[in-house]
Every structure is written in C-alpha cells, then in structure tokens.
Design a protein around this motif. Structure first.
Motif, PDB file in Angstrom:
ATOM      1  N   ASN A 162       4.559   1.228  -1.188  1.00 29.31           N
ATOM      2  CA  ASN A 162       3.573   0.582  -0.320  1.00 29.31           C
ATOM      3  C   ASN A 162       3.111  -0.715  -0.989  1.00 29.31           C
ATOM      4  N   SER A 163       3.535  -1.839  -0.472  1.00 25.44           N
ATOM      5  CA  SER A 163       3.223  -3.133  -1.096  1.00 25.44           C
ATOM      6  C   SER A 163       1.723  -3.412  -1.088  1.00 25.44           C
ATOM      7  N   ASN A 164       1.022  -2.960  -0.056  1.00 23.06           N
ATOM      8  CA  ASN A 164      -0.424  -3.197   0.017  1.00 23.06           C
ATOM      9  C   ASN A 164      -1.154  -2.543  -1.153  1.00 23.06           C
ATOM     10  N   GLN A 189       5.803  -7.670  -4.491  1.00 15.73           N
ATOM     11  CA  GLN A 189       6.687  -8.671  -3.887  1.00 15.73           C
ATOM     12  C   GLN A 189       8.126  -8.184  -3.799  1.00 15.73           C
ATOM     13  N   ILE A 199       8.887  -5.230  -2.962  1.00 14.85           N
ATOM     14  CA  ILE A 199       8.875  -4.420  -1.741  1.00 14.85           C
ATOM     15  C   ILE A 199       8.741  -5.309  -0.501  1.00 14.85           C
ATOM     16  N   ASP A 200       7.843  -6.290  -0.574  1.00 15.48           N
ATOM     17  CA  ASP A 200       7.577  -7.163   0.583  1.00 15.48           C
ATOM     18  C   ASP A 200       7.480  -8.613   0.108  1.00 15.48           C
ATOM     19  N   ASN A 243       7.718 -11.329   1.614  1.00 15.60           N
ATOM     20  CA  ASN A 243       7.160 -12.285   2.577  1.00 15.60           C
ATOM     21  C   ASN A 243       5.674 -12.090   2.836  1.00 15.60           C
ATOM     22  N   GLU A 244       4.984 -11.396   1.945  1.00 17.82           N
ATOM     23  CA  GLU A 244       3.546 -11.189   2.099  1.00 17.82           C
ATOM     24  C   GLU A 244       2.810 -12.342   1.409  1.00 17.82           C
TER      25      GLU A 244
END
Length: 196
Positions: free
Chosen positions: A68-70, A96, A98-99, A101-102
C-alpha cells in the motif's frame, strides 16, 4: 469498512483530530490489525506532533499491508518529522516503487530537500511532482518557496498567484505571498498577505 473507521475519516478530513482518534480506537478495538485504521491513526499522530507514536503506528500498518503506497507515504512523513531522513527517504522509495506516479512522494521529497536547504534539488522534486499533478497546491507552494530561496521572486509570485487561483483560502499560499513581498521590500503588501 467499519463504521468507526468511516467516522474517523470524516473527522480527520474536518481536522477534528481528537474525534478521529476516538473513532480509530474503537475501530482498532474491533480489528487491531486494520492497516487503514493504523495508517490514519499515524496521520492523526503526525497532526498532533507525536512523531514517535506516528512512526510506530505507520510501521505496524506497513508490516500488515506492505503493498500500500499510501501507508509508505504516511511512514515517510512520520520519519521525516521525527528527523530520521534516511528512513524517510527509504519509505518514500518503497512507496514510489509501488506507485511511481503519486505526486505526494515528490512533495515529500521536495519538503525534505527544502529542510536540508538543497533549494535546487527541492525545486526539481517539486517540478517533477507538478508534472504529475499540476493542481497540487502543496507542490505549488513548495515550488514557490524554493524560488524565493533561489532569489527568483518574480517566478515565485507568479507561482503563488496560480496557487491562490486554485485555492483562494489556502493560508500557506497567502503566507508565502507575504514572504515574497518581504523579499521585494513591499512590507505593506506583506502585512496584508499575512493578515489574509
């Protein structure tokens, strides 16, 4: 999702942190391994400046849900405010991965570099985040702060005008406009921006 967690989210969004924490305690009493409740509780502890507890809660949440990137974002913030820059950077890198583009990860990287007085690198991170989300007011404000430190007041003023166009009630942007006015020796304007 459990009712207490939903209530906590509502209170957190309203910046009613004590009420959010009360609901989170109830949610966690029903399910102590709820990574979302642990993550939100960590965010609440960050708001209350209880950074060691925020780190503890965020680490627990990440251990339960390591994809979970959050949660890595919350962990990165907790480590940063707890003044553990290497661990903050590691959490951001994991998030980053994991995600990628956040935009929030770039904002946090920019905030770290700004804190370390690496103005050019902070500006680069803020600009990269803005490429992903041109509307992110936190990134816009960070960009403006970097431009002020780099003695590029005209660009900073334009950036802040854009921020205030997007979020006219953003106190951070008004305060930054005040600092730009001070750099330009426009003290009366600065006072007005700070009052606003």
């Amino acid at each position: 999702m459990n009712r207490h967690f939903q209530n906590a989210q509502f209170f957190y969004q309203q910046n009613r942190i004590p009420e959010a924490e009360t609901e989170l305690k109830k949610a966690l009493s029903e399910n102590p391994n709820n990574p979302y409740a642990l993550g939100l509780f960590a965010a609440c502890r960050i708001s209350q400046r209880d950074w060691p507890k925020a780190v503890e809660l965020a680490e627990q949440a990440v251990s339960i849900q390591p994809y979970n990137s959050n949660l890595f974002y919350i962990l990165g913030r907790a480590h940063f405010y707890n003044q553990d820059i290497p661990k903050a950077r590691h959490a951001i890198s994991e998030g980053q991965r994991i995600d990628p583009n956040e935009a929030g990860f770039f904002a946090l990287r920019a905030e770290i570099e700004f804190y370390l007085e690496n103005w050019e690198l902070a500006l680069k991170e803020a600009n990269q985040g803005l490429e992903l989300d041109a509307e992110d007011v936190d990134l816009i404000n960070l960009r403006a702060q970097c431009l002020v430190k780099l003695n590029r007041q005209d660009e900073a003023a334009q950036t802040l005008d854009y921020a205030l166009h997007k979020a006219p009630e953003n106190s951070y942007a008004h305060a930054n406009k005040g600092w730009v006015a001070i750099e330009r020796d426009e003290y009366d304007k600065a006072i007005e921006y700070f009052k606003e």
